[in-house]
Scaffold this motif. Sequence first.
Motif, PDB file in Angstrom:
ATOM      1  N   ASN A   1       0.702  -1.187   0.005  1.00 28.94           N
ATOM      2  CA  ASN A   1      -0.067  -0.038   0.120  1.00 28.94           C
ATOM      3  C   ASN A   1       0.854   1.254  -0.159  1.00 28.94           C
ATOM      4  OD1 ASN A   1      -1.619  -2.310   1.687  1.00 28.94           O
ATOM      5  ND2 ASN A   1      -3.163  -0.982   0.668  1.00 28.94           N
ATOM      6  N   LEU A   2       2.052   1.327   0.627  1.00 26.50           N
ATOM      7  CA  LEU A   2       3.112   2.399   0.419  1.00 26.50           C
ATOM      8  C   LEU A   2       3.883   2.552  -0.743  1.00 26.50           C
ATOM      9  CD1 LEU A   2       3.593   2.934   4.303  1.00 26.50           C
ATOM     10  CD2 LEU A   2       1.809   3.621   2.912  1.00 26.50           C
ATOM     11  N   GLY A   3       4.117   1.078  -1.504  1.00 25.16           N
ATOM     12  CA  GLY A   3       4.855   0.919  -2.350  1.00 25.16           C
ATOM     13  C   GLY A   3       6.251   1.000  -2.063  1.00 25.16           C
ATOM     14  N   GLY A   4       6.819   0.577  -0.991  1.00 23.78           N
ATOM     15  CA  GLY A   4       8.010   0.499  -0.170  1.00 23.78           C
ATOM     16  C   GLY A   4       8.872  -0.672  -0.495  1.00 23.78           C
ATOM     17  N   SER A   5      10.201  -0.590  -0.072  1.00 23.99           N
ATOM     18  CA  SER A   5      11.053  -1.848   0.036  1.00 23.99           C
ATOM     19  C   SER A   5      10.969  -2.260   1.523  1.00 23.99           C
ATOM     20  CB  SER A   5      12.441  -1.175  -0.335  1.00 23.99           C
ATOM     21  OG  SER A   5      13.062  -0.232   0.443  1.00 23.99           O
ATOM     22  N   ALA A   6      12.080  -2.881   1.879  1.00 25.30           N
ATOM     23  CA  ALA A   6      12.037  -3.467   3.216  1.00 25.30           C
ATOM     24  C   ALA A   6      12.464  -2.278   4.279  1.00 25.30           C
ATOM     25  CB  ALA A   6      13.051  -4.550   3.504  1.00 25.30           C
ATOM     26  N   THR A   7      13.117  -1.286   3.875  1.00 25.44           N
ATOM     27  CA  THR A   7      13.552  -0.179   4.754  1.00 25.44           C
ATOM     28  C   THR A   7      12.163   0.438   5.140  1.00 25.44           C
ATOM     29  OG1 THR A   7      14.141   1.080   2.786  1.00 25.44           O
ATOM     30  CG2 THR A   7      15.975  -0.319   4.018  1.00 25.44           C
TER      31      THR A   7
ATOM     32  N   ALA B   1      -9.840   7.293  15.790  1.00 27.44           N
ATOM     33  CA  ALA B   1      -9.821   8.395  14.629  1.00 27.44           C
ATOM     34  C   ALA B   1      -8.486   8.239  13.426  1.00 27.44           C
ATOM     35  CB  ALA B   1      -9.475   9.804  15.223  1.00 27.44           C
ATOM     36  N   PHE B   2      -7.368   7.862  14.093  1.00 25.92           N
ATOM     37  CA  PHE B   2      -6.052   7.718  13.338  1.00 25.92           C
ATOM     38  C   PHE B   2      -6.179   6.288  12.486  1.00 25.92           C
ATOM     39  CE2 PHE B   2      -4.430  11.299  15.963  1.00 25.92           C
ATOM     40  CZ  PHE B   2      -3.892  12.155  15.162  1.00 25.92           C
ATOM     41  N   LEU B   3      -6.635   5.334  12.907  1.00 24.96           N
ATOM     42  CA  LEU B   3      -6.691   4.120  12.354  1.00 24.96           C
ATOM     43  C   LEU B   3      -7.722   4.315  11.167  1.00 24.96           C
ATOM     44  CD1 LEU B   3      -6.957   1.415  15.022  1.00 24.96           C
ATOM     45  CD2 LEU B   3      -5.043   1.774  13.282  1.00 24.96           C
ATOM     46  N   LEU B   4      -8.646   5.199  11.271  1.00 25.26           N
ATOM     47  CA  LEU B   4      -9.813   5.547  10.319  1.00 25.26           C
ATOM     48  C   LEU B   4      -9.311   6.215   9.371  1.00 25.26           C
ATOM     49  CD1 LEU B   4     -12.653   5.531   8.889  1.00 25.26           C
ATOM     50  CD2 LEU B   4     -13.178   7.658  10.545  1.00 25.26           C
ATOM     51  N   ASP B   5      -8.346   7.284   9.495  1.00 26.37           N
ATOM     52  CA  ASP B   5      -7.661   7.885   8.594  1.00 26.37           C
ATOM     53  C   ASP B   5      -6.630   7.371   7.911  1.00 26.37           C
ATOM     54  OD1 ASP B   5      -7.666  10.792   7.628  1.00 26.37           O
ATOM     55  OD2 ASP B   5      -5.630  10.674   8.065  1.00 26.37           O
ATOM     56  N   LEU B   6      -6.009   6.391   8.456  1.00 29.28           N
ATOM     57  CA  LEU B   6      -5.138   5.511   7.835  1.00 29.28           C
ATOM     58  C   LEU B   6      -5.692   4.827   6.902  1.00 29.28           C
ATOM     59  CD1 LEU B   6      -1.934   4.842   8.639  1.00 29.28           C
ATOM     60  CD2 LEU B   6      -2.612   2.884   9.596  1.00 29.28           C
ATOM     61  N   TYR B   7      -6.998   4.353   7.076  1.00 30.23           N
ATOM     62  CA  TYR B   7      -7.844   3.499   5.930  1.00 30.23           C
ATOM     63  C   TYR B   7      -7.908   4.694   4.934  1.00 30.23           C
ATOM     64  CZ  TYR B   7     -11.914   2.069   3.623  1.00 30.23           C
ATOM     65  OH  TYR B   7     -12.931   2.024   2.350  1.00 30.23           O
ATOM     66  N   LEU B   8      -8.552   5.734   5.174  1.00 27.55           N
ATOM     67  CA  LEU B   8      -9.024   6.578   4.214  1.00 27.55           C
ATOM     68  C   LEU B   8      -7.730   7.196   3.420  1.00 27.55           C
ATOM     69  CD1 LEU B   8     -11.560   8.771   6.436  1.00 27.55           C
ATOM     70  CD2 LEU B   8     -12.046   7.120   4.740  1.00 27.55           C
ATOM     71  N   GLY B   9      -6.576   7.297   3.957  1.00 31.44           N
ATOM     72  CA  GLY B   9      -5.617   8.003   3.229  1.00 31.44           C
ATOM     73  C   GLY B   9      -4.901   7.086   2.225  1.00 31.44           C
TER      74      GLY B   9
ATOM     75  N   ARG C   1       8.445  11.470  -0.949  1.00 25.35           N
ATOM     76  CA  ARG C   1       7.816  12.449  -1.890  1.00 25.35           C
ATOM     77  C   ARG C   1       6.665  12.190  -2.431  1.00 25.35           C
ATOM     78  NH1 ARG C   1      14.012  11.963  -2.630  1.00 25.35           N
ATOM     79  NH2 ARG C   1      13.427  10.267  -4.277  1.00 25.35           N
ATOM     80  N   GLN C   2       6.266  11.158  -2.188  1.00 31.14           N
ATOM     81  CA  GLN C   2       4.865  10.838  -2.715  1.00 31.14           C
ATOM     82  C   GLN C   2       3.876  11.607  -2.269  1.00 31.14           C
ATOM     83  OE1 GLN C   2       4.350   8.507  -5.606  1.00 31.14           O
ATOM     84  NE2 GLN C   2       7.133   8.808  -5.383  1.00 31.14           N
ATOM     85  N   PRO C   3       2.656  11.762  -3.223  1.00 32.01           N
ATOM     86  CA  PRO C   3       1.603  12.661  -2.764  1.00 32.01           C
ATOM     87  C   PRO C   3       0.898  11.771  -1.361  1.00 32.01           C
ATOM     88  CG  PRO C   3       1.514  12.326  -4.986  1.00 32.01           C
ATOM     89  CD  PRO C   3       2.497  11.368  -4.607  1.00 32.01           C
ATOM     90  N   GLY C   4       0.341  12.658  -0.542  1.00 30.96           N
ATOM     91  CA  GLY C   4      -0.104  11.963   0.824  1.00 30.96           C
ATOM     92  C   GLY C   4       0.584  11.322   1.815  1.00 30.96           C
ATOM     93  N   SER C   5       1.872  11.353   1.415  1.00 32.70           N
ATOM     94  CA  SER C   5       2.717  10.476   2.239  1.00 32.70           C
ATOM     95  C   SER C   5       2.930  10.916   3.938  1.00 32.70           C
ATOM     96  CB  SER C   5       4.315  10.433   1.823  1.00 32.70           C
ATOM     97  OG  SER C   5       5.012  11.569   1.517  1.00 32.70           O
ATOM     98  N   TRP C   6       2.730  12.346   3.859  1.00 28.11           N
ATOM     99  CA  TRP C   6       2.911  12.857   5.290  1.00 28.11           C
ATOM    100  C   TRP C   6       1.665  12.873   6.005  1.00 28.11           C
ATOM    101  CZ3 TRP C   6       7.281  14.193   7.559  1.00 28.11           C
ATOM    102  CH2 TRP C   6       8.403  14.439   6.736  1.00 28.11           C
ATOM    103  N   ARG C   7       0.654  12.430   5.323  1.00 26.13           N
ATOM    104  CA  ARG C   7      -0.797  12.013   6.135  1.00 26.13           C
ATOM    105  C   ARG C   7      -0.483  10.570   6.674  1.00 26.13           C
ATOM    106  NH1 ARG C   7      -6.693  11.767   3.227  1.00 26.13           N
ATOM    107  NH2 ARG C   7      -7.877  10.998   4.997  1.00 26.13           N
ATOM    108  N   THR C   8       0.174   9.855   5.941  1.00 24.93           N
ATOM    109  CA  THR C   8       0.468   8.538   6.530  1.00 24.93           C
ATOM    110  C   THR C   8       1.267   8.668   7.651  1.00 24.93           C
ATOM    111  OG1 THR C   8       0.009   7.325   4.392  1.00 24.93           O
ATOM    112  CG2 THR C   8       1.190   6.214   5.938  1.00 24.93           C
ATOM    113  N   VAL C   9       2.286   9.345   7.580  1.00 26.91           N
ATOM    114  CA  VAL C   9       3.333   9.855   8.583  1.00 26.91           C
ATOM    115  C   VAL C   9       2.576  10.006   9.719  1.00 26.91           C
ATOM    116  CG1 VAL C   9       5.221  11.155   9.198  1.00 26.91           C
ATOM    117  CG2 VAL C   9       5.326  10.005   7.150  1.00 26.91           C
ATOM    118  N   ILE C  10       1.600  10.854   9.687  1.00 30.35           N
ATOM    119  CA  ILE C  10       1.097  11.529  11.013  1.00 30.35           C
ATOM    120  C   ILE C  10      -0.118  10.469  11.487  1.00 30.35           C
ATOM    121  CG2 ILE C  10      -0.677  13.306  11.518  1.00 30.35           C
ATOM    122  CD1 ILE C  10       0.448  15.262   9.447  1.00 30.35           C
ATOM    123  N   ASP C  11      -0.794   9.748  10.502  1.00 28.89           N
ATOM    124  CA  ASP C  11      -1.429   9.059  11.139  1.00 28.89           C
ATOM    125  C   ASP C  11      -0.790   7.711  11.951  1.00 28.89           C
ATOM    126  OD1 ASP C  11      -3.784   9.921   9.891  1.00 28.89           O
ATOM    127  OD2 ASP C  11      -3.955   8.675   8.409  1.00 28.89           O
TER     128      ASP C  11
END
Length: 638
Positions: free
Chosen positions: A257-263, A305-313, A330-340
């Motif tokens: 869902n985040l498109g990331g590597s192991a790191t 609330a933050f689990l819900l936003d993690l789903y919505l984001g 650098r991806q759009p919406g990434s900081w929303r996930t960080v905050i969640d």
Amino acid sequence: MPHSQYALLRQRRFLPFFLTQSLGAFNDNVYRQAIIGMLFWLGVSSEQKTLYANLAPALFILPYFLFSALAGQIAEKTEKSTLIRITTGMEIGIMSLAAVGFVTQNLVVLLAALFLTGVQSALFGPVKYSILPSVLQPRELTGGNGLVEMGTAIAILCGMILGGSIFAATGDSGPWVAGGMVVTLAVAGHLVSRAIPPAGAGAPDLKINWNPIPESFAALRLAKKQLAVRNAVLGVSWFWFVGTILTSQLPAYAEVNLGGSATLYIFALALFSIGTGVGSMLCEKLSARTVEIGLVPLGAFGMSAFLLDLYLGRPAAATVGGLDVAGFLRQPGSWRTVIDLLGVGMFTGFFVVPLFALIQNRTPKSEMSRVFAGLNIQNSGFIVLAALLGVTLQMESFQLGGVRVSMPGLEIPQLFLALAVANTLVAIWIFTIVPEFLMRFLSWVLVRSLYRLRAWGIDEVPEDGPALVVCNHVSYMDALILAASIPRPVRFVMYYRIFDVPVMRWIFRTAKAIPIAGARENPELMQRAFDRIDAELADAQVVGIFPEGRLTSDGEMAAFKSGVEKILERRQVPVVPMALRGMWASMWSRRDGRLARMRVPRRFRGHVEVVAAPAVDGGTATAPALEAMVRELRGDQP
């Protein structure tokens, strides 16, 4: 005097224990991640990786079911610092066996050592939390637990990072480095534990029952004796349930869902762990050094609330892959996930730290280790249930007796949504059963939003047993101010018209306040109040009274009435004089007339102080003497 939880890190009564438990958590995770790293370094078959993936969690959790009840009894009977040194000594032997497993690259030996690590953790568990009330004051419990939870979260994260990188960084020297590291950490933990000062046994005469089955049920029954403690235990187990589901999904979530590597998985885990640590550390500040269970509803609903936003984001799979941390940010919406992720962790800290402090504050010291043993047993069950449920809910179907059964087949974001809904429902259920949690939340919101509260000398209130608190009466908020300052629950005696103030009436009733009227106004209600005061004191509760009998109309104290002497004639209990300072400027006082003419206070979130004097013998206390003490505490600050 002002105090910070960080001051505990400079004191021998806390620092060696804090370092010991942090090193233990750190070493456990270095060890477990190093095994995974070795399997990948060796390039073993998928069958061996599957064997480890299936056996490792079971081998680590199984000892909690088998030995927690015995561990609780041993921790109750044994002097606590001695027991900690014994368990850290065991860790040296276990990690020496693990070192042999690394050097010989023998998975069977490593799994055997992992099982023994679970045994050692099960033995250490009950003493880990039961020692804190023995070395900390009641007003230090929230800060002490916050430090422990912060240290544990950071130690787990750092242990996973270090353990997972050993073989990648050292290559052929990996087995020797891994073996040497876990043994070195175990020795360091034992050496530090030798500086822990003595902390007496809770029940030195306890007769140990070696049969784990009946004793496990006995420990669970002890954990359910008091309603508030029972639901605090349930809340801690629910914390482990939510944490297990969330952290077990992070590796796949980071990749899919985040498109990331192991790191990126490590980064996501770090955000959750850091958030938990920050939330744990903020608990003392937000609670003003009391055992403030009003933070528990805030934590529960914040998590949802933050689990819900993690789903919505991030409701769907990522359109890119292989991103490192910088690429992800650098991806759009990434900081929303960080905050969640930070938010879920932070509110998790708000949720669990007060629950641990409540269990410690309300449980008799002679039963505390066994209560925490029961908690560990229940936690283990919730962890296993969470692991099974997390796998099951993501299955689309399975075969049962020749019949294919369809399943929800939830994606990971949908699982987070389900977890948010379940967390909300469980929280509402707990708070409905024990309205004290929600009552304390409402009073916490009222007090912390209107005032900046400081308390002085509150440790004079006895840790246990009956006590009578006497204080001057300035405003309609006085009972809530005192309740927010005193770590123990207080049964306040208050004029029945104040008791019936809308909105606050539910708070007062839930707090088991005692309404009273004057002898001429309602003699029957007055007599019932005195009878109930005596019953509460007989039940070893703290009762709070305002002996002036009415709110001040001019900011000055009135003479104490003889009701306090009437209470002490029936039951001679310690009396703690207290004074409120700064409440005369409150919008809830009678400074400018009736309450109906409320106005904004002269200074928003004005400073309010609660000051206490040493307890007075109830057998010699008189109304004039107590009045003089409160006047002295009050000084010239109305």
